[in-house]
Design an enzyme around this catalytic site. Structure first.
Site, mmCIF file in Angstrom:
data_model
loop_
_atom_site.group_PDB
_atom_site.id
_atom_site.type_symbol
_atom_site.label_atom_id
_atom_site.label_comp_id
_atom_site.label_asym_id
_atom_site.label_seq_id
_atom_site.Cartn_x
_atom_site.Cartn_y
_atom_site.Cartn_z
ATOM 1 N N GLY A 212 0.532 -1.454 0.040
ATOM 2 C CA GLY A 212 0.252 0.325 -0.422
ATOM 3 C C GLY A 212 1.019 1.523 0.034
ATOM 4 N N GLU A 232 5.629 -3.147 0.250
ATOM 5 C CA GLU A 232 5.965 -3.050 -0.564
ATOM 6 C C GLU A 232 4.494 -1.832 -1.112
ATOM 7 O OE1 GLU A 232 7.289 -4.647 -2.428
ATOM 8 O OE2 GLU A 232 7.806 -6.417 -1.824
ATOM 9 N N CYS A 266 1.593 0.954 -8.899
ATOM 10 C CA CYS A 266 2.756 0.874 -7.877
ATOM 11 C C CYS A 266 3.993 0.757 -9.457
ATOM 12 C CB CYS A 266 3.523 0.435 -7.054
ATOM 13 S SG CYS A 266 3.527 -1.976 -7.619
HETATM 14 N N1 LIG Z 1 5.075 -1.561 -4.095
HETATM 15 C C1 LIG Z 1 4.264 -2.706 -4.573
HETATM 16 O O1 LIG Z 1 4.036 -3.830 -4.465
HETATM 17 C C2 LIG Z 1 2.695 -1.866 -5.212
HETATM 18 C C3 LIG Z 1 1.607 -2.789 -5.616
HETATM 19 C C4 LIG Z 1 0.424 -2.126 -5.373
HETATM 20 C C5 LIG Z 1 -0.568 -0.962 -4.370
HETATM 21 N N2 LIG Z 1 0.878 -0.147 -4.153
HETATM 22 C C6 LIG Z 1 0.801 1.448 -3.354
HETATM 23 O O2 LIG Z 1 -0.245 1.088 -2.459
HETATM 24 C C7 LIG Z 1 -0.816 2.790 -3.217
HETATM 25 C C8 LIG Z 1 -2.392 2.224 -3.192
HETATM 26 O O3 LIG Z 1 -2.986 1.290 -2.226
HETATM 27 P P1 LIG Z 1 -4.169 1.910 -1.710
HETATM 28 O O4 LIG Z 1 -4.962 3.538 -1.646
HETATM 29 O O5 LIG Z 1 -4.994 0.977 -1.365
HETATM 30 O O6 LIG Z 1 -2.964 2.374 0.371
HETATM 31 P P2 LIG Z 1 -3.678 2.449 1.215
HETATM 32 O O7 LIG Z 1 -1.847 2.375 1.690
HETATM 33 O O8 LIG Z 1 -4.406 3.761 1.276
HETATM 34 O O9 LIG Z 1 -4.023 1.030 1.711
HETATM 35 C C9 LIG Z 1 -3.989 0.039 1.459
HETATM 36 C C10 LIG Z 1 -4.570 -1.135 2.606
HETATM 37 O O10 LIG Z 1 -3.698 -0.292 3.862
HETATM 38 C C11 LIG Z 1 -4.964 -0.344 4.765
HETATM 39 N N3 LIG Z 1 -4.879 1.286 5.962
HETATM 40 C C12 LIG Z 1 -4.880 2.498 5.726
HETATM 41 N N4 LIG Z 1 -3.981 2.713 6.396
HETATM 42 C C13 LIG Z 1 -3.920 1.973 7.645
HETATM 43 C C14 LIG Z 1 -3.457 1.703 8.890
HETATM 44 N N5 LIG Z 1 -3.383 3.296 9.274
HETATM 45 N N6 LIG Z 1 -2.794 1.136 9.416
HETATM 46 C C15 LIG Z 1 -2.929 0.219 8.583
HETATM 47 N N7 LIG Z 1 -3.840 -0.567 7.228
HETATM 48 C C16 LIG Z 1 -4.022 0.198 7.078
HETATM 49 C C17 LIG Z 1 -6.130 0.033 4.144
HETATM 50 O O11 LIG Z 1 -7.475 -0.499 4.271
HETATM 51 C C18 LIG Z 1 -5.943 -0.812 2.997
HETATM 52 O O12 LIG Z 1 -5.865 -2.404 3.177
HETATM 53 C C19 LIG Z 1 0.062 3.360 -3.918
HETATM 54 O O13 LIG Z 1 0.992 4.503 -3.283
HETATM 55 C C20 LIG Z 1 0.854 2.125 -4.444
HETATM 56 O O14 LIG Z 1 1.747 2.277 -5.085
HETATM 57 C C21 LIG Z 1 2.626 -0.740 -4.387
HETATM 58 O O1 LIG Z 2 0.413 -2.296 -7.824
HETATM 59 C C1 LIG Z 2 1.079 -2.839 -8.798
HETATM 60 C C2 LIG Z 2 1.420 -4.674 -8.021
HETATM 61 S S1 LIG Z 2 1.987 -5.653 -9.613
HETATM 62 O O2 LIG Z 2 1.086 -4.999 -10.960
HETATM 63 O O3 LIG Z 2 3.519 -4.465 -9.773
HETATM 64 O O4 LIG Z 2 2.184 -6.753 -9.063
#
Ligand SMILES: NC(=O)c1ccc[n+]([C@@H]2O[C@H](COP(=O)([O-])OP(=O)(O)OC[C@H]3O[C@@H](n4cnc5c(N)ncnc54)[C@H](O)[C@@H]3O)[C@@H](O)[C@H]2O)c1
Ligand SMILES: O=CCS(=O)(=O)O
Length: 455
Positions: A212, A232, A266
């Site tokens: 996230g 991640e 991401c």
């Molecule tokens: N590197 C990777 O593999 C990867 C893959 C996909 C998405 N992402 C990243 O995720 C982000 C977008 O996704 P999103 O908007 O769902 O992210 P987010 O961080 O808002 O939420 C991700 C998860 O964390 C939970 N969450 C939120 N606040 C929390 C807290 N305080 N404590 C514990 N859990 C909490 C959410 O409910 C959700 O399940 C982008 O920054 C993206 O780059 C990274």
């Molecule tokens: O947001 C990214 C997830 S993936 O497609 O790189 O697995």
């Protein structure tokens, strides 16, 4: 009175409203998962592998239903959602294969004095219970990347999906149960922030495997204490087009890896660096291809770009584009909005310090930046908080090697974009892009510890 409403990002229709769970639900689920640890300890590796193989086959069988749920919840195009389930099948299959091959090593104590005449047998053991927290954008495959390896390693799992993904996550968990995972081994909860934070700090959680954004990661790190963390996080990944690049291939990669999933990935190609010698030809081809993309209803097979996840997300991206334009950027295509849909937008002359390029921008916008010397690109890419992946189009092996050595990233793809991912490759970044590695074999190790027997 509900805590969360699942709204279809394209139609605006209410899909479901429900109450988020609380601390007592966390306690109940974790008590069950403590029981499940005994069951996992008694389950041989081949049986865990068989369950994961059944799960892979069930994902194939229910592909269309799962893909439709993802599209309804996230607005991801149906063709993109189908690709996600194909990937999840591979992730489950790789987990099944790796489950049978988890092995340690034997060490001879007499490699160093004093002579002790002992043999050390080093084995991988499960950490215990892993809390798996997933984001909205790839709700099934990212969940599979956590559940598959955690289960293969012998852990029990508390799965917390994004609140928008309740329905697809419930279906995935049902498939896991159908495949043979016991409820005492896998529990799913969607708690409120207080109860999620309580789970992170709970003594019966041994590791947090989170994907996230940075804000949530910081909150988790602050609560987790000494638990094992696998993070991640975000990226601001570059695609570099050199003067000897195959321009058609580079344009195709840029389109696919920046505009698919409406740019909410991401590893999306969030910054395009194009050598001056080919800049004009590249920009012309790119703009032509961008204008030809089908935008609109994500349930239609031919749609390439659907809506962003919600209005707030679309507002943020739109504001960043407008701010960049006010600061001197020029729009080559797009910059149009209808509801939560943003038309794919190509920009040039974006100032290097504009939020659009300095921060992670989660939407279908491609900023082009001209360069003459590749060293300039290295410093622009490394001068960023993130370091996830990168791609370069070139025929020059020396350039590819130099970039591989100098870029602060977890992967460099040559003649492909930064969105390259094979489910069994190590996956993860450096700096604020995360800690640790996914990719099935590597995630199994992250969710295990080494235990030594001396005989
Ligand atoms: N590197 C990777 O593999 C990867 C893959 C996909 C998405 N992402 C990243 O995720 C982000 C977008 O996704 P999103 O908007 O769902 O992210 P987010 O961080 O808002 O939420 C991700 C998860 O964390 C939970 N969450 C939120 N606040 C929390 C807290 N305080 N404590 C514990 N859990 C909490 C959410 O409910 C959700 O399940 C982008 O920054 C993206 O780059 C990274
Ligand atoms: O947001 C990214 C997830 S993936 O497609 O790189 O697995």
């Amino acid at each position: 009175m509900s805590d969360y409403q699942i709204i279809n990002p394209y139609s605006g229709d209410l899909i479901e409203e429900y109450a988020l769970q609380g601390r007592e639900d966390v306690d109940r689920a974790l008590a069950l998962l403590v029981e499940g640890r005994k069951l996992q300890a008694e389950t041989p590796a081949f049986a865990r592998s068989d369950i994961l193989l059944r799960l892979a086959n069930l994902l194939q069988d229910r592909k269309e239903a799962l893909a439709r749920l993802i599209t309804e919840e996230t607005g991801k195009t149906i063709s993109d959602s189908r690709v996600e389930i194909e990937r999840a099948y591979n992730t489950a299959l790789a987990s099944a294969m790796e489950a049978r091959g988890i092995h340690g090593e034997a060490l001879d104590s007499d490699a160093f004095p004093p002579q002790r005449d002992r043999v050390g047998v080093v084995l991988w053991k499960p950490l215990g219970t892993v809390l798996c927290i997933t984001p909205f954008n790839f709700p099934i495959n990212i969940a599979m990347h956590k559940i598959g390896p955690a289960f293969a390693a012998g852990n029990t799992i508390l799965f917390k999906p994004g609140p928008q993904n309740k329905r697809s996550a419930e279906m995935l968990v049902q498939l896991c149960y159908e495949a043979g995972m016991e409820e005492s081994v896998l529990q799913m909860l969607i708690p409120d922030i207080d109860a999620t934070s309580y789970a992170v700090a709970h003594s019966q959680v041994h590791a947090v495997n989170f994907t996230g954004g940075t804000a949530a990661a910081n909150a988790i790190a602050a609560r987790a204490g000494y638990k094992k963390l696998l993070f991640e996080l975000g990226g601001n990944d570059p695609l570099i087009v050199m003067d000897d690049a195959d321009l058609d291939a580079a344009v195709a990669a840029a389109i696919n890896q920046r505009f698919a999933t409406a740019g909410q990935r991401c590893t999306a190609a969030k910054r395009l660096f194009v050598h001056s010698a080919v800049y004009d030809r590249f920009a012309t081809k790119l703009v032509e291809a961008t204008r030809a993309l089908k935008v609109g209803d994500p349930t239609k097979d031919e749609t390439f770009i659907g809506p962003l996840i919600h209005a707030g997300a679309a507002d943020e991206v739109e504001q960043r584009i407008s701010a960049a334009v006010e600061a001197g950027a020029r729009v080559l295509a797009g910059h149009k909005r209808d509801g939560n849909i943003l038309w794919p937008t190509v920009l040039e002359n974006v100032p290097d310090d504009a939020d659009l390029v300095a921060e992670e921008t989660f939407g279908p916008v491609m900023p082009l930046r001209r360069f003459d010397e590749v060293e300039e690109v290295v410093s622009l890419v490394n001068n960023c908080a993130f370091g996830l992946q990168a791609g370069v189009f070139t025929q020059n092996l020396s350039i590819a090697k130099m970039l591989f050595n100098q870029l602060d990233v977890g992967l460099l793809a040559v003649n492909d974009g930064p969105g390259f991912r094979a489910e069994h490759f190590p996956f993860g970044g450096v700096k604020e892009s995360g800690v640790g590695r996914e990719g099935v074999r590597y995630a199994i190790r992250e969710m295990s510890y080494q235990k030594s027997l001396v005989i």
